[in-house]
Design an enzyme around this catalytic site. Structure first.
Site, PDB file in Angstrom:
ATOM      1  N   ASP A 121      -2.949 -10.062   8.760  1.00 57.59           N
ATOM      2  CA  ASP A 121      -1.597 -10.302   8.242  1.00 57.59           C
ATOM      3  C   ASP A 121      -1.553 -11.427   7.232  1.00 57.59           C
ATOM      4  O   ASP A 121      -0.738 -11.419   6.312  1.00 57.59           O
ATOM      5  CB  ASP A 121      -0.630 -10.647   9.386  1.00 57.59           C
ATOM      6  CG  ASP A 121      -0.035  -9.403   9.989  1.00 57.59           C
ATOM      7  OD1 ASP A 121      -0.011  -9.293  11.211  1.00 57.59           O
ATOM      8  OD2 ASP A 121       0.397  -8.536   9.194  1.00 57.59           O
ATOM      9  N   HIS A 144      12.061   4.627  -5.875  1.00 53.81           N
ATOM     10  CA  HIS A 144      12.531   5.581  -6.874  1.00 53.81           C
ATOM     11  C   HIS A 144      12.046   5.121  -8.234  1.00 53.81           C
ATOM     12  O   HIS A 144      12.190   3.959  -8.592  1.00 53.81           O
ATOM     13  CB  HIS A 144      14.057   5.642  -6.882  1.00 53.81           C
ATOM     14  CG  HIS A 144      14.628   6.337  -5.687  1.00 53.81           C
ATOM     15  ND1 HIS A 144      14.480   7.684  -5.487  1.00 53.81           N
ATOM     16  CD2 HIS A 144      15.325   5.871  -4.642  1.00 53.81           C
ATOM     17  CE1 HIS A 144      15.056   8.014  -4.363  1.00 53.81           C
ATOM     18  NE2 HIS A 144      15.584   6.931  -3.817  1.00 53.81           N
ATOM     19  N   CYS A 163       8.723   9.111  -8.208  1.00 52.01           N
ATOM     20  CA  CYS A 163       8.822  10.187  -9.190  1.00 52.01           C
ATOM     21  C   CYS A 163       8.242   9.691 -10.507  1.00 52.01           C
ATOM     22  O   CYS A 163       8.417   8.532 -10.854  1.00 52.01           O
ATOM     23  CB  CYS A 163      10.285  10.566  -9.434  1.00 52.01           C
ATOM     24  SG  CYS A 163      11.106  11.146  -7.964  1.00 52.01           S
ATOM     25  N   SER A 189       9.530  14.678  -0.886  1.00 53.57           N
ATOM     26  CA  SER A 189       9.389  14.169   0.470  1.00 53.57           C
ATOM     27  C   SER A 189       8.798  15.277   1.332  1.00 53.57           C
ATOM     28  O   SER A 189       8.827  16.448   0.970  1.00 53.57           O
ATOM     29  CB  SER A 189      10.742  13.753   1.008  1.00 53.57           C
ATOM     30  OG  SER A 189      11.659  14.773   0.796  1.00 53.57           O
TER      31      SER A 189
END
Lengths: 356, 396
Positions: free
Chosen positions: A81, A166, A208, A236
């Site tokens: 982490d 997006h 996209c 998706s």
């Protein structure tokens, strides 16, 4: 000439001949040492991962599931982490619309809760902005920033950068109101190169028209893969009807299928990873950029980017290292004799034993 | 020189228009009118689609399995309503909502009817409403489910007691769920639209001229959408969607599309103005059918009166429509209160996903069928051509 002199000459010639014949054997006995040299050819000494999800709102659940699944895979393969910067733009687990609060699933079976109890999100909610992202990459953070929010990479770090959200032709939307352009990203990577903040970089983007994000890169040692070409949409994968949202994207789903079969000591190559999700599975065409990368991806191990594998090979034979420090006083042949080689088979232990 | 700046050319045009004035006017008017009618023809209009990405309509499986609950509420309410012909069993309904554990309130209002006798006496009325608070959200937004309370003596087409049973059963189901991001308001209004207007006045603290309503004892956040139910207690055969509101205002097209999609998922027949879609839309028969549906909708809008309680919400920028259960004479698959409960649950799950008010899709449209629409961009030009006829008349 006398007979003893001829005899001496013949023995000399025979010895020289024998030496020439035995030389290859002497060389071959050094192979195990050469093998050790092989493992340091990748050139990196530490691994970092920067995983970014840029969309918020309940209907973008799948982007959060994407990035958390990659986070789980990367942690399982060994990156701790402290070396992962996780940026998640919205809190799906605690969204009032979540019928299963405190969980994020990446599969309709709801088997794996990728949110879990031990997820460490470094940048959350409204902190995920273009400014913060570029600052993390280039290292220009104010000194008061906590250490976990810094990307403390050096010139021998291999960095994995994964972005999802997006996107469009030449940009990626952050949150709802801003975007990062491909030119800006390419310049950020060049700044990283100039400041020697990476040794090799693997850029993975699932949006996209994702190919546009890596078209402008010009810094060396970058390998890039995108889930769709310019002009195509990434799709998706499936809906979880119990939650009522799409839970994962196609490219990330098939990439995860590939990564799940890998273990920390895996010999899978990046070349194989780049072939994941052909058109009939992904519907969009996966785009790859290898011209800036100096090694052949087929020779690069998957764990060079996705895992944090220390170069360790367990040898069964002992090596006679030159005894340069010990004097004959402290060590006699009886006390410093060769240890017996244990004959049990040795295997690589899992760094993070995960439940199957 | 250009066509209009050149004085000689201009003279020519003016002369031409003046000479053929009558003809042009008639042509424009008739042409515009025919063009308008032709818009109901399938290739000339567009197919409906969802503009609001957040809705995710019909994606989630329905979770309402308590059919027995809704049927038992329906039976109990029918029995209650049989007891008295002149009174709606308000106390019974109030008690039922209270038993479910919701905040239930009476809302009193009075009406000064200006045209009837007695002129100075005011008619009292009472609404009932209940609020289901969202457990994990901040009560900043709400959605409304409303049913008009009608006397037991109305005809069976006008009956709405099935809707009350649906409301009670859904309230019981919704109360146990944790996934609500908005409060749900269950509203039962007396005197149909008058009670609804009084309630809205009380909620938004506005005033109406003839309706005096007290302020509501408890409110929630801003209302995002409202579904009005007019479901009879007996089995019916189709769902009629009523969209037209006060002064011809319409709800957002996405809300209508949502209802159509959810009804499709339940395999229920959905109608507009009690006319279902014609099966052969690209032939003449289909065109005729769609045209008459379209004209019915325009007729309703032109009257200016809302076709249901939903019509009063539009002035407050709340998208609302009415779902009415209609009996038909031809035997078809019949639906009852249990189907309606599932349907309404699906609609509310989808409305729950909304983040903003409906603003993406069209507000001005006319529907030739449930899956085709004519937007304002399509019906304004023929109207403009018709107006051009009068412009030509008055200017030349």
């Amino acid at each position: 000439m006398s007979a003893p002199m001829i005899y001496q000459k013949i023995t000399k010639m025979i010895v020289i001949l024998l030496i020439f014949l035995c030389a290859p054997w002497l060389v071959l006995s050094n192979t195990s040492e050469e093998e050790i040299g092989e493992f340091f050819k990748s050139g990196h000494t530490n691994n970092w991962a920067v995983l970014v999800d840029t969309s918020r709102f309940w209907f973008n659940y799948r982007h959060v599931a994407n990035v958390l699944s990659i986070y789980r895979s990367v942690k399982r393969l060994g990156i701790p982490d402290s070396h992962i910067i996780l940026m998640v733009a919205d809190d799906m687990a605690c969204n009032p619309r979540n019928p299963r609060p405190a969980t994020v699933f990446n599969n309709a079976n709801q088997h794996i809760n990728v949110y879990g109890d031990d997820v460490e999100v470094d940048y959350r909610g409204y902190e995920v902005t273009v400014e913060n992202f570029i600052r993390v990459l280039t290292g220009r953070l104010p000194p008061s920033t906590p250490r976990s929010k810094h990307l403390l990479s050096d010139e021998r770090s291999n960095i994995l950068v994964y972005m999802t959200g997006h996107g469009g032709d030449g940009f990626l939307k952050f949150q709802d109101a801003e975007e990062v352009s491909n030119v800006e990203l390419a310049d950020a990577f060049e700044q990283m190169w100039q400041k020697r903040r990476y040794h090799e970089l693997f850029f993975m983007v699932d949006t996209c028209q994702a190919q546009s994000m890596f078209q402008r890169f010009y810094s060396p040692n970058i390998l890039a893969v995108a889930s769709s070409h310019v002009g195509e949409d990434s799709l998706s994968h499936h809906v979880d009807p119990a939650l009522g949202v799409y839970v994962i994207d196609r490219y990330t789903f098939y990439a995860l299928e590939f990564l799940e079969k890998a273990k920390p000591g895996s010999k899978k190559t990046m070349g194989q990873f780049l072939k994941v999700c052909p058109k009939y599975q992904c519907i969009s065409t996966v785009a790859v950029r290898t011209d800036l990368f100096q090694r052949d991806p087929n020779q690069v191990l998957l764990t060079d980017f996705f895992g944090s594998v220390r170069n360790v090979e367990i040898l069964l034979n002992t090596l006679a290292l030159p005894n340069i420090t010990l004097t004959s006083d402290t060590c006699s042949k009886s006390s410093c004799g060769n240890e017996e080689v244990s004959s049990r088979s040795l295997k690589y232990a899992d760094q993070f034993p995960m439940p199957v | 020189m250009g066509l209009l700046t050149d004085p000689k050319q201009r003279q020519k045009i003016i002369l031409a228009i003046t000479k053929y004035n009558q003809l042009l006017c008639v042509l424009c008017y008739v042409g515009g009118f025919l063009w308008f009618l032709a818009l109901a023809y399938q290739p000339l209009n567009a197919s409906t689609y969802f503009s609001e990405n957040a809705l995710l309509p019909g994606l989630v499986d329905y979770q309402f399995y308590a059919d027995s609950d809704v049927i038992s509420y329906n039976d109990q309410l029918t029995a209650e309503m049989k007891k008295s012909d002149k009174k709606v069993p308000k106390d019974w309904i109030f008690r039922k909502f209270q038993d479910l554990g919701l905040d239930t309130y009476y809302h009193n209002f009075s009406l000064n009817y200006p045209f009837g006798m007695p002129k100075d006496k005011s008619i009292p009325g009472q609404n009932i409403y209940a609020i289901l608070r969202a457990k994990r959200a901040a009560s900043t937004e709400a959605v409304v489910m409303s049913v008009p309370l009608r006397l037991p003596s109305v005809t069976s087409d006008e009956q709405t007691s099935g809707g009350i049973a649906v409301m009670l059963a859904l309230a019981k189901h919704f109360r146990k769920q944790t996934y609500w991001a908005k409060d749900i308001l269950f509203v039962l209004t007396e005197y149909d639209e008058i009670g609804m207007q009084a309630w809205l006045d009380g909620y938004h603290q506005t005033r109406s001229e003839y309706i005096h309503s007290e302020n509501l004892p408890a409110t929630s956040g801003s209302i995002q959408a409202a579904i009005n139910l007019e479901i009879p207690s007996e089995k019916f055969h189709s769902y009629n969607l009523k969209l037209e509101g006060l002064n011809g205002q319409l709800p957002n097209l996405d809300l209508s599309n949502l209802l159509v999609r959810i009804c499709g998922k339940e395999q229920a027949k959905v109608t507009l103005n009690k006319r279902s879609d014609a099966p052969n839309l690209d032939e003449f028969e289909g065109f005729q059918h769609s045209l008459i549906t379209m004209l019915h909708m325009m007729w309703n809008q032109a009257s200016g009166t809302p076709t249901g309680n939903h019509g009063l919400f539009h002035r407050y920028h709340i998208e609302a429509l009415t779902l009415q259960g209609v009996k038909e004479t031809r035997t078809r698959r019949s639906f009852g209160v249990e189907n309606t409960a599932r349907l309404v649950e699906g609609v509310f799950r989808s409305l729950n996903n909304l983040l903003e008010r409906f603003h993406q899709s069209f507000f001005f449209y006319i529907l030739p069928s449930t899956r085709r629409y004519v937007s304002i961009g399509l019906y304004m030009p023929p109207f403009g051509v018709m107006i051009a006829a009068s412009l030509i008349k008055i200017s030349f």
